[in-house]
Scaffold this motif. Structure first.
Motif: not given
Length: 313
Positions: A107-125, A257-266
């Motif tokens: 329930m923290s505010t975190s990186d979407p990519s980290l949430a995806e990584e944790i979901a993959i790690a959880a599925a592996s166990v 801002l990092r997510e916006c940079q990755a999307m090319g969003l101003a």
């Protein structure tokens, strides 16, 4: 993991774990404890969990130890680095301690990519992970009226809905990482709203208006907002105590801002707000609440709202 594995859990998990008992987490965990769930908690500073222990919660010595005694573990900590350590650390993290079929809810505010990584790690166990950041501040946490943005397997989120409903209003946003993306959009909207609110207050003050009266006047019109409701009176009282810390908000806006940079969003409003909040940290005000943005705008204009909201000039 398939939804059939999620459905192997009891209809309502009773053994709940909680990691992180700060400003938000303490109130949120209290709601679950009051609802009759067996609660095992961990906080880096153990004394901050004392109110929960007084109500019957058990204290564990690590996130892993929490997981070993729980069917579902909720996590709400400060930074993505904290989320990574709490969730994934091979010796002390939550995932290594979970039994197959259990669930990790961040329930923290975190990186979407980290949430995806944790979901993959959880599925592996053979477990599930849900990213479910919240909005509503300390008041929303105390009153059980948070907005919850959930990403992950839909059936798993639905399984946990009776728990989420003790904390606020559940909004299913999509697959892993979607909860975090929804929360980042929420933070972008709040950032610009807060800039508008404090600029309006300073304008009213310098115009010679009674700022208290002005706030009451605009609250029922188009300028009314949750930010005004939560923070207008606090600002007038010079109450800068944190319902949500400036330094955590700067973290959130940096992720945006990092997510916006990755999307090319101003998004220039976002960039401006982040710079203004960074100026608070530069002045040693990172542990104040987000309403302390008024201090940055006051400094820019060499002015100060009078105590209690009365204009001084």
């Amino acid at each position: 993991m398939s939804s059939s594995m999620a459905s192997s859990l009891p209809p309502l998990p009773r053994r709940v774990g909680w990691v992180g008992t700060g400003v938000m987490g303490l109130s949120m965990a209290t709601h679950l404890l009051s609802a009759g769930h067996s609660l095992t908690v961990f906080n880096r500073t153990a004394s901050k969990a004392a109110p929960l222990l007084d109500k019957g919660a058990k204290l564990a010595d690590s996130p892993r130890a929490v997981a070993e005694q729980s069917e579902v573990v909720f996590v709400i900590v400060g930074y993505p680095s904290d989320v990574r350590r709490v969730a994934l650390d091979p010796d002390h993290g939550v995932l290594p301690g979970l039994r197959p079929g259990s669930i990790l809810v961040d329930m923290s505010t975190s990186d979407p990519s980290l949430a995806e990584e944790i979901a993959i790690a959880a599925a592996s166990v053979s477990c599930q992970a849900v990213d479910a950041p919240v909005s509503g501040g300390d008041r929303g946490a105390r009153e059980g009226k948070l907005s919850i943005f959930a990403g992950g397997d839909r059936s798993t989120v639905e399984l946990l809905s009776p728990l989420f409903e003790k904390l606020g209003v559940l909004n299913y946003m999509g697959g892993p990482g979607s909860g975090q993306r929804a929360k980042l959009g929420n933070q972008i909207a709040i950032a610009s709203t807060m800039v508008g609110l404090v600029e309006g207050m300073v304008f009213a003050h310098r115009s010679g208006l009674d700022v208290t009266r002005w706030i009451k006047a605009i609250a029922s019109g188009a300028a009314g907002s949750k930010s005004l409701e939560l923070y207008g009176e606090r600002i007038l009282r010079r109450d800068m105590a944190a319902g949500f810390f400036v330094h955590h908000f700067v973290k959130d806006l940096g992720i945006c801002l990092r997510e916006c940079q990755a999307m090319g969003l101003a998004l220039p409003g976002l960039a401006l707000a982040q710079q203004l909040y960074l100026s608070l940290i530069a002045h040693g005000e990172g542990n104040l609440g987000t309403q302390a943005l008024i201090l940055a705008i006051e400094r820019l204009n060499n002015t100060r709202l009078g105590d209690g909201g009365e204009s001084s000039g």
